[in-house]
Structures are given as structure tokens and as C-alpha cells.
Design a protein around this motif. Structure first.
Motif, mmCIF file in Angstrom:
data_model
loop_
_atom_site.group_PDB
_atom_site.id
_atom_site.type_symbol
_atom_site.label_atom_id
_atom_site.label_comp_id
_atom_site.label_asym_id
_atom_site.label_seq_id
_atom_site.Cartn_x
_atom_site.Cartn_y
_atom_site.Cartn_z
ATOM 1 N N THR A 56 0.825 -1.204 0.000
ATOM 2 C CA THR A 56 0.000 0.000 0.000
ATOM 3 C C THR A 56 0.861 1.257 0.000
ATOM 4 N N ILE A 57 1.913 1.252 0.778
ATOM 5 C CA ILE A 57 2.811 2.406 0.821
ATOM 6 C C ILE A 57 3.451 2.617 -0.549
ATOM 7 N N PHE A 63 1.348 6.041 -7.081
ATOM 8 C CA PHE A 63 0.096 6.608 -7.564
ATOM 9 C C PHE A 63 0.053 8.122 -7.386
ATOM 10 N N MET A 64 0.442 8.602 -6.221
ATOM 11 C CA MET A 64 0.371 10.041 -5.967
ATOM 12 C C MET A 64 1.420 10.804 -6.762
ATOM 13 N N ASN A 65 2.608 10.228 -6.928
ATOM 14 C CA ASN A 65 3.622 10.883 -7.756
ATOM 15 C C ASN A 65 3.189 10.929 -9.216
ATOM 16 N N GLY A 71 -1.255 15.164 -13.867
ATOM 17 C CA GLY A 71 -2.493 15.927 -13.714
ATOM 18 C C GLY A 71 -3.663 15.039 -13.338
ATOM 19 N N GLY A 72 -3.534 13.754 -13.595
ATOM 20 C CA GLY A 72 -4.568 12.807 -13.190
ATOM 21 C C GLY A 72 -5.884 12.996 -13.919
ATOM 22 N N PHE A 73 -6.810 12.144 -13.602
ATOM 23 C CA PHE A 73 -8.165 12.220 -14.131
ATOM 24 C C PHE A 73 -9.008 12.915 -13.079
ATOM 25 N N THR A 85 -10.400 6.050 -6.332
ATOM 26 C CA THR A 85 -9.087 5.731 -5.776
ATOM 27 C C THR A 85 -9.132 4.388 -5.041
ATOM 28 N N ILE A 86 -10.175 4.176 -4.261
ATOM 29 C CA ILE A 86 -10.312 2.911 -3.533
ATOM 30 C C ILE A 86 -10.471 1.743 -4.503
ATOM 31 N N ILE A 87 -11.269 1.931 -5.540
ATOM 32 C CA ILE A 87 -11.455 0.867 -6.540
ATOM 33 C C ILE A 87 -10.123 0.568 -7.232
#
Length: 92
Positions: A56-57, A63-65, A71-73, A85-87
Motif C-alpha cells: 500500500t505504501i 500513484f500520488m507521484n 495531472g490525473g483524471f 481511488t479505492i477501486i
């Protein structure tokens, strides 16, 4: 989330910890901090439940980087973003 952020900022303004002229900026920052804290908290709880804390870490770091750099969705609401995010976490 916005209402909670407003209440927190109002309390800090009443105690003269913040500048009243910048209230909306403070509300925005507090709202983002609350949303990120909730998201991270839920992912960490899930990691404990599924006994995969290290994975998870690593997921959160990558994921966050990646999201920060690309810019992400963008979802229409925080709740939609949290659920997606959880899915994604569960799928990965």
C-alpha cells in the motif's frame, strides 16, 4: 467537506491565528488537507485489513507521484474521486 473546512477556519480566525483577508485561501487549503487525510487514512486502514501495508505504501507513493506529474483524471466531486481511488487500489 467545504462546510467542515469553513468551520475550522472560522475557529482559527476567531482565535486570531489567521488573517481574515485570506479566509478563502485558508478554507481551500484546509479542505484539501482534510480530503487527502481521509483518503490516506482509508487506504492505510484497508492495508491493515488486507495485511499488505508495504504494498500500500508503494502504491500510494507511485500513484500520488504519477497523478501529481500527469495531472490525473478529475472527477466532479471528492466523493467520486475517493471511490475511484479505492477501486483502483483494490484492483491493483
Amino acid at each position: 467537506m467545504n462546510k467542515i473546512a469553513h468551520k475550522i477556519v472560522d475557529i482559527l480566525l476567531e482565535k486570531n491565528f489567521l488573517n481574515k483577508k485570506r479566509k478563502e485561501e485558508y478554507v481551500y487549503v484546509v479542505e484539501i488537507l482534510l480530503e487527502k487525510s481521509i483518503s490516506l487514512g482509508i487506504l492505510l486502514i484497508l492495508s491493515v485489513l488486507f495485511n499488505n501495508i508495504l504494498q500500500t505504501i508503494i502504491f500510494m507513493f507511485v500513484f500520488m507521484n504519477m497523478r501529481g506529474r500527469t495531472g490525473g483524471f478529475h472527477m466532479k466531486s471528492y466523493e467520486s474521486c475517493l471511490v475511484s481511488t479505492i477501486i483502483l487500489y483494490m484492483v491493483v
